[in-house]
Design a protein around this motif. Structure first.
Motif, short mmCIF file in Angstrom:
data_model
loop_
_atom_site.label_atom_id
_atom_site.label_comp_id
_atom_site.label_asym_id
_atom_site.label_seq_id
_atom_site.Cartn_x
_atom_site.Cartn_y
_atom_site.Cartn_z
N THR A 110 2.90 1.53 -3.50
CA THR A 110 2.05 1.76 -4.54
C THR A 110 1.66 3.32 -4.32
O THR A 110 1.51 4.08 -5.43
CB THR A 110 0.80 1.06 -4.42
N GLN A 111 1.32 3.81 -3.20
CA GLN A 111 0.92 5.21 -2.88
C GLN A 111 2.10 6.13 -3.36
O GLN A 111 2.06 7.17 -4.15
CB GLN A 111 0.80 5.42 -1.66
N ASP A 112 3.54 5.84 -3.05
CA ASP A 112 4.47 6.54 -3.49
C ASP A 112 4.74 6.60 -4.93
O ASP A 112 5.01 7.64 -5.63
CB ASP A 112 5.96 5.76 -2.66
N PHE A 121 2.39 6.03 -7.21
CA PHE A 121 1.30 6.87 -7.85
C PHE A 121 1.56 8.55 -7.57
O PHE A 121 1.40 9.09 -8.81
CB PHE A 121 -0.09 6.74 -7.21
N ASN A 122 2.02 8.80 -6.63
CA ASN A 122 2.33 10.15 -6.44
C ASN A 122 3.71 10.58 -7.31
O ASN A 122 3.30 11.79 -7.95
CB ASN A 122 2.73 10.49 -4.98
N ASP A 127 0.93 -1.04 -0.04
CA ASP A 127 0.11 0.09 0.05
C ASP A 127 0.75 1.28 0.07
O ASP A 127 0.77 2.10 -0.89
CB ASP A 127 -0.94 0.05 1.26
N ARG A 128 1.81 1.40 0.73
CA ARG A 128 2.89 2.44 0.92
C ARG A 128 3.48 2.71 -0.42
O ARG A 128 3.76 3.74 -0.92
CB ARG A 128 3.65 2.16 2.17
#
Length: 77
Positions: free
Chosen positions: A66-68, A70-71, A63-64
């Motif tokens: 993937t979020q990084d 994406f950002n 999750d972490r």
């Protein structure tokens, strides 16, 4: 004189770290291209084994990461 000392040091926690290398190519805006390693970790108590926490560890780490990713890629659109 003889001194015999036993030192018992145990880690209070273990850490599982996963890293992913990304080679991002933006064909419309080449200045946005990059290659970067994303990494995150999951700490867990020393009395547990990796197989005890693997599901929750994978979820939190992915999750972490993937979020990084994406950002750094899609958030510019």
């Amino acid at each position: 004189m003889s001194i015999n000392t036993e030192l018992d040091l145990n880690a209070a926690q273990n850490r599982l770290t996963i890293s992913v290398n990304i080679n991002y190519t933006n064909f419309k805006k080449e200045e946005d291209n990059f290659e970067r390693t994303y990494s995150f970790f999951y700490d867990f108590p020393a009395e547990l084994q990796v197989y005890d926490v693997i599901d929750s560890a994978h979820k939190e780490i992915f999750d972490r990461i993937t979020q990084d990713i994406f950002n750094d890629t899609l958030a510019k659109w």
